[in-house]
Design a protein around this motif. Structure first.
Motif, mmCIF file in Angstrom:
data_model
loop_
_atom_site.group_PDB
_atom_site.id
_atom_site.type_symbol
_atom_site.label_atom_id
_atom_site.label_comp_id
_atom_site.label_asym_id
_atom_site.label_seq_id
_atom_site.Cartn_x
_atom_site.Cartn_y
_atom_site.Cartn_z
ATOM 1 N N ALA A 36 0.837 -1.204 0.000
ATOM 2 C CA ALA A 36 0.000 0.000 0.000
ATOM 3 C C ALA A 36 0.870 1.252 0.000
ATOM 4 C CB ALA A 36 -0.930 -0.005 1.216
ATOM 5 N N TRP A 37 1.960 1.229 0.769
ATOM 6 C CA TRP A 37 2.882 2.365 0.786
ATOM 7 C C TRP A 37 3.534 2.536 -0.584
ATOM 8 C CZ3 TRP A 37 8.007 3.273 -0.137
ATOM 9 C CH2 TRP A 37 8.525 4.498 0.308
ATOM 10 N N CYS A 38 3.906 1.435 -1.222
ATOM 11 C CA CYS A 38 4.514 1.500 -2.558
ATOM 12 C C CYS A 38 3.558 2.138 -3.558
ATOM 13 C CB CYS A 38 4.877 0.102 -3.037
ATOM 14 S SG CYS A 38 6.250 -0.672 -2.175
ATOM 15 N N ILE A 39 2.282 1.758 -3.484
ATOM 16 C CA ILE A 39 1.277 2.316 -4.396
ATOM 17 C C ILE A 39 1.155 3.820 -4.179
ATOM 18 C CG2 ILE A 39 -1.194 2.359 -4.911
ATOM 19 C CD1 ILE A 39 -1.201 -0.679 -4.319
ATOM 20 N N ALA A 40 1.103 4.244 -2.906
ATOM 21 C CA ALA A 40 1.000 5.665 -2.606
ATOM 22 C C ALA A 40 2.237 6.413 -3.095
ATOM 23 C CB ALA A 40 0.815 5.860 -1.105
#
Length: 237
Positions: A36-40
């Motif tokens: 999720a952090w990578c996507i953000a």
């Protein structure tokens, strides 16, 4: 695996990570939180996508969950429980004492109550106070995750968006050295026993994960993990 999972290219995998430097953590980390952090981060050119972590209920948060749903399988609905495990280690982690530190106005000192069983240390006084609370920490040099999802997408995000994971990455800890992905034979129930799973879901016959050997805790169960509405009584490993 469902027909929908096959159509999306979802398969069960084991992801192995070897760290260049020791990986230090005080609380377990789930793979879906990292993804999720990578996507953000990948969407960071559009500053609104920072809202996936900063603005609960915003359109960016919803879109962030949509993107995560295209990479990691979810159960109990589209925004349900991500089928991705806690960080696992095949060797016993090195344990040591870390600390939680914070500095705030003295009028909020009454909120800094760690319970009778823990020592509270006042390291500074005056208008601003500083507190230091001992925390147990662990260190490992390699780990693995189990998940069901789009293996190629997960590998791409980790290799291109992440320098390291866990605490003190900015100081050189937890940097990724090697990331390897292998197809596996996990079921979603097996993986969901290796992560927080809300008790209200698990107690239903449609989502039985076999939790007789699990304990209960109040914790987050999907990204953003800090968001209060994502925190409830869960079965945890």
């Amino acid at each position: 695996m469902s027909d929908r999972d096959d159509a999306m290219g979802f398969k069960p995998y084991t992801l192995h990570i070897k760290f260049y430097s020791p990986c230090v953590y005080t609380t377990p980390i789930t793979l879906d939180a990292v993804i999720a952090w990578c996507i953000a981060k990948r969407k960071a050119a559009d500053e609104q996508y920072l809202g996936f972590y900063q603005m609960p209920g915003s359109v960016p948060e919803t879109e962030g969950l949509n993107q995560l749903n295209r990479v990691i399988k979810h159960v109990v609905g589209g925004y349900g429980v991500p089928v991705a495990s806690y960080m696992q280690s095949d060797t016993e982690p090195i344990q040591f004492a870390e600390s939680w530190k914070t500095r705030f106005e003295s009028k909020f000192a009454h909120l800094c109550n760690f319970g009778g069983g823990r020592r509270r240390i006042d390291t500074a006084s005056g208008f601003y106070r500083s507190y230091n609370m001992p925390l147990p920490a662990k260190s490992i040099d390699r780990c693995w995750f189990a998940f069901i999802g789009d293996g190629a997408a997960v590998l791409d995000l980790l290799q291109n968006e992440v320098v390291g994971i866990c605490k003190k990455v900015g100081e050189g800890f937890g940097w990724l050295d090697q990331v390897e992905l292998y197809e596996a034979s996990w079921t979603w129930q097996q993986i969901c026993r290796m992560r927080p799973f809300p008790k209200r879901f698990a107690d239903g016959s449609d989502h039985d994960i076999g939790v007789s050997d699990q304990q209960q805790a109040v914790c987050g169960w999907k990204p953003p993990y800090w968001l209060r509405r994502n925190i409830e009584v869960c079965y945890v490993p």
